[in-house]
Design an enzyme around this catalytic site. Structure first.
Site, PDB file in Angstrom:
ATOM      1  N   LYS A  56      -3.532   0.656   4.059  1.00 11.76           N
ATOM      2  CA  LYS A  56      -2.367  -0.008   3.488  1.00 11.76           C
ATOM      3  C   LYS A  56      -1.705  -0.993   4.446  1.00 11.76           C
ATOM      4  CE  LYS A  56      -1.128   3.399  -0.044  1.00 11.76           C
ATOM      5  NZ  LYS A  56      -2.435   4.019  -0.118  1.00 11.76           N
ATOM      6  N   GLU A  78       8.242   1.651   4.412  1.00 12.91           N
ATOM      7  CA  GLU A  78       8.665   0.667   3.421  1.00 12.91           C
ATOM      8  C   GLU A  78      10.105   0.936   3.036  1.00 12.91           C
ATOM      9  OE1 GLU A  78       6.255   0.977  -0.033  1.00 12.91           O
ATOM     10  OE2 GLU A  78       4.535  -0.062   0.834  1.00 12.91           O
ATOM     11  N   HIS A 125       4.527  10.868  -8.381  1.00 13.02           N
ATOM     12  CA  HIS A 125       3.689   9.716  -8.028  1.00 13.02           C
ATOM     13  C   HIS A 125       2.372   9.663  -8.815  1.00 13.02           C
ATOM     14  CE1 HIS A 125       6.487   8.993  -4.763  1.00 13.02           C
ATOM     15  NE2 HIS A 125       6.274  10.203  -4.299  1.00 13.02           N
ATOM     16  N   ARG A 158     -11.424  -0.722  -7.748  1.00 19.72           N
ATOM     17  CA  ARG A 158     -12.248   0.004  -8.720  1.00 19.72           C
ATOM     18  C   ARG A 158     -11.647  -0.184 -10.097  1.00 19.72           C
ATOM     19  NH1 ARG A 158      -8.653   3.949  -9.866  1.00 19.72           N
ATOM     20  NH2 ARG A 158      -7.417   4.835  -8.172  1.00 19.72           N
TER      21      ARG A 158
END
Length: 624
Positions: free
Chosen positions: A116, A200, A235, A297
């Site tokens: 990430k 973040e 999530h 994907r």
């Protein structure tokens, strides 16, 4: 075009790929673990090859066994589906090195977007807006704490190699940061073998908006518009839709163009998804939408994009992998109507969404809607893999119409004895805030009280059960169901049991909808509003007119292991006597005799695993 395709996956996505491959005249090869030897994807494929024991790490994640299966069957291409090895760059390289076609993203793109922090840095260079945060190499707790303080709380700690909601912690205060960091790193190391993190800014009212992109080997990249996946629980996506509600043309163009730039930055080929997080505290505005990550994907939720574009994304994958150019240019793609997908899981919302495993003795999925599933009646949901039963997709001219039709489909779903989230999904789709488009990732948690069906039957279920038991017309109420007794007077009380618990109500009026009852393994099951309830006579008390009613069935209240059995068939027992102890989620629950009587049937076996709703013991009253 290759003529034989091996699908390195299982369940509904394997069945989904088989469907398109068959339509294209491509022979299919399934691989399966021992637990999946009789699974639906195995039955539907042209050829099936066993690859190991039930645990995924010993079967579906063993690249060498999958490659050996391809050699054995003469497969020329491998489609990884999603999950398992679909985003494993080493596996993709091994497939190509073996001389096979990899139906997926280039290994270099998988690597570039797999971490990430590196992905965000790359996106920033490509002019794609990224969430404010810290991507630095210095991973010392002191540096991370300083960065978090500078970003401002709340912040989100995320595993660099993370995914699926693992290795992620929200921190609201500086004092909580050290413990959250330790916990997040420990989980990341366990799940991904990498404890590095990034930080973040946590968006308080976020929406999860993603864009479907597609690239080919001729340098063309297009987008197929956006999806909204904001309805999540821990999530994990629950309900997805396309297009995103409330998005204006300028915002759509901005994020879709950014998604195409992101794909071009890594020379992307195949199907991919660029995920964005949107701060909707002041409305949906392109200036407050940031890149989050890329999934290299096909996504679980791809059917909603297929519905609004009329494109078979799996067919595009196969054609692009074979070297063909994209079938359509960007200006040939358009949006038609609105589509919503609900993920139907084998889980019990009333018990904290605990997985509910076991055989699917009765399975009726809604007609008139697209249903992608990997199971059929008689199959089983096992504890080894994801407990998804199906994805159900509604497509309509309007969002409101699609939501209404999908909610109706959830209410018409019938599954037993495995418990599902169908009733929960129906409530979410019917919710006024959802219908109005007031959605964000906190929607389910915020409205849980009104979305999660109660563990005990409500008045509507009781009335429906009573209506199912007692006929309304000219038939004899004494013979409505063997073992039930009620006077003809409509004001008379009726006593029976729902899921083994005694219920007393008055005889229903003609206005009550009776739901639908079916017999499953000798039990009468009522299906109402997407949930299943075992209804039967109750022997915990006396029936109307002095007649006893009930069958004394003791059912497993949840999946678990039988710790002890304290009675034998034929034993005489007293009311309240402990008969069976069930262990679930590291807690023990004693199941007792509902009344004095004799053990007429004993199915519980010490040490055995049972599914929710399984009959353990049946007690019958002693003769008078």
């Amino acid at each position: 075009m290759f003529d034989t395709l091996l699908i390195a996956n299982r369940g509904e996505i394997a069945c989904r790929i088989i469907r398109t491959a068959r339509a294209m005249g491509i022979r299919t090869v399934a691989v399966h673990s021992d637990a999946d030897a009789a699974a639906r994807h195995v039955r539907e494929a042209d050829v099936a090859v066993p690859i190991g024991p039930a645990p995924a790490r010993e079967s579906y994640l063993v690249a060498d066994r999958i490659l050996a299966a391809a050699r054995e069957t003469g497969a020329q291409a491998i489609h990884p589906g999603y999950g398992f090895l679909s985003e494993n760059a080493d596996f993709a390289e091994a497939v190509v090195a073996a001389g096979l076609v990899w139906v997926g993203a280039p290994p270099a793109a998988i690597r570039a977007m797999g971490l990430k922090d590196a992905a965000k840095a790359l996106m920033a260079e490509a002019g794609v807006p990224v969430t404010p945060g810290y991507l630095g190499e210095d991973q010392s707790p002191a540096r991370l704490q300083t960065a978090a303080d500078a970003i401002g709380y709340p912040v989100l700690i995320k595993a660099v190699a993370g995914g699926g909601g693992k290795g992620m912690r929200r921190v609201d205060r500086a004092a909580d940061f050290p413990d959250a960091l330790i916990s997040c790193r420990r989980e990341a190391a366990s799940a991904f073998g990498d404890d590095r993190v990034l930080l973040e800014k946590y968006i308080v009212n976020p929406r999860h908006i993603e864009v479907q992109v597609f690239g080919d080997t001729h340098g063309r990249v297009v987008h197929l518009f956006e999806r909204d996946c904001s309805l999540q629980r821990r999530h994990q996506k629950v309900i997805e839709e396309a297009p995103a509600p409330g998005i204006d043309p300028l915002t759509r163009a901005t994020i879709c163009d950014a998604a195409v730039r992101a794909a071009r930055a890594v020379d992307y080929v195949g199907a991919g998804t660029i995920e964005f997080i949107a701060d909707t505290s002041t409305g949906l505005d392109a200036s407050r939408i940031w890149f989050m990550e890329m999934n290299t994907r096909l996504q679980v939720e791809h059917p909603v994009t297929e519905a609004i574009t009329g494109i078979d994304l799996v067919e595009w994958q196969l054609r692009v992998a074979a070297g063909e150019p994209l079938p359509l240019a960007q200006d040939e793609l358009s949006i038609d109507g609105h589509a919503i997908e609900a993920r139907l899981y084998a889980e019990n919302p009333a018990l904290g969404f605990l997985p509910s495993t076991g055989p699917l003795r009765h399975l009726r999925l809604p007609k008139g809607l697209r249903v992608d599933t990997g199971v059929a009646e008689g199959d089983a949901v096992t504890p080894h893999y994801d407990p998804m039963i199906a994805k159900v997709i509604a497509h309509g001219r309007t969002r409101e119409g699609a939501a209404r039709w999908l909610a109706s489909g959830m209410r018409r779903t019938e599954i037993w004895p495995v418990r599902t989230n169908a009733a929960f999904l129906a409530r979410a789709l019917d919710d006024p805030d959802f219908v109005a488009g007031r959605v964000d990732t906190g929607f389910i948690e915020r409205h849980a009280e009104r979305l999660i069906p109660p563990a005990t039957p409500g008045p509507d279920v009781v009335a429906a059960a009573a209506a199912a038991i007692v006929p309304h017309a000219d038939s004899d109420p004494w013979t409505a169901l063997a073992g039930f007794r009620a006077n003809a007077d409509p004001a008379t009380a009726l006593r029976f049991a729902i899921d083994g618990q005694p219920v007393e109500t008055t005889l229903p009026g003609a206005h009550v909808r009776p739901g639908r009852t079916v017999s499953v393994d000798g039990q009468t099951i009522l299906f109402a509003e997407g949930a299943g309830w075992a209804i039967g006579p109750d022997r915990a008390g006396a029936g109307v007119g002095g007649g006893s009613v009930g069958d004394g069935a003791i059912l497993a209240p949840m999946p678990g292991r039988i710790v002890s059995v304290a009675a034998a068939q034929g034993d005489t027992v007293v009311a309240g006597q402990r008969l069976v102890v069930l262990e679930a989620m590291k807690m023990e629950q004693a199941l007792v005799a509902p009344f004095a009587g004799r053990i007429a049937e004993l199915r519980a076996i010490e040490g055995g695993q049972v599914t929710e709703g399984s009959l353990l013991v049946r007690v019958e009253p002693l003769p008078k």
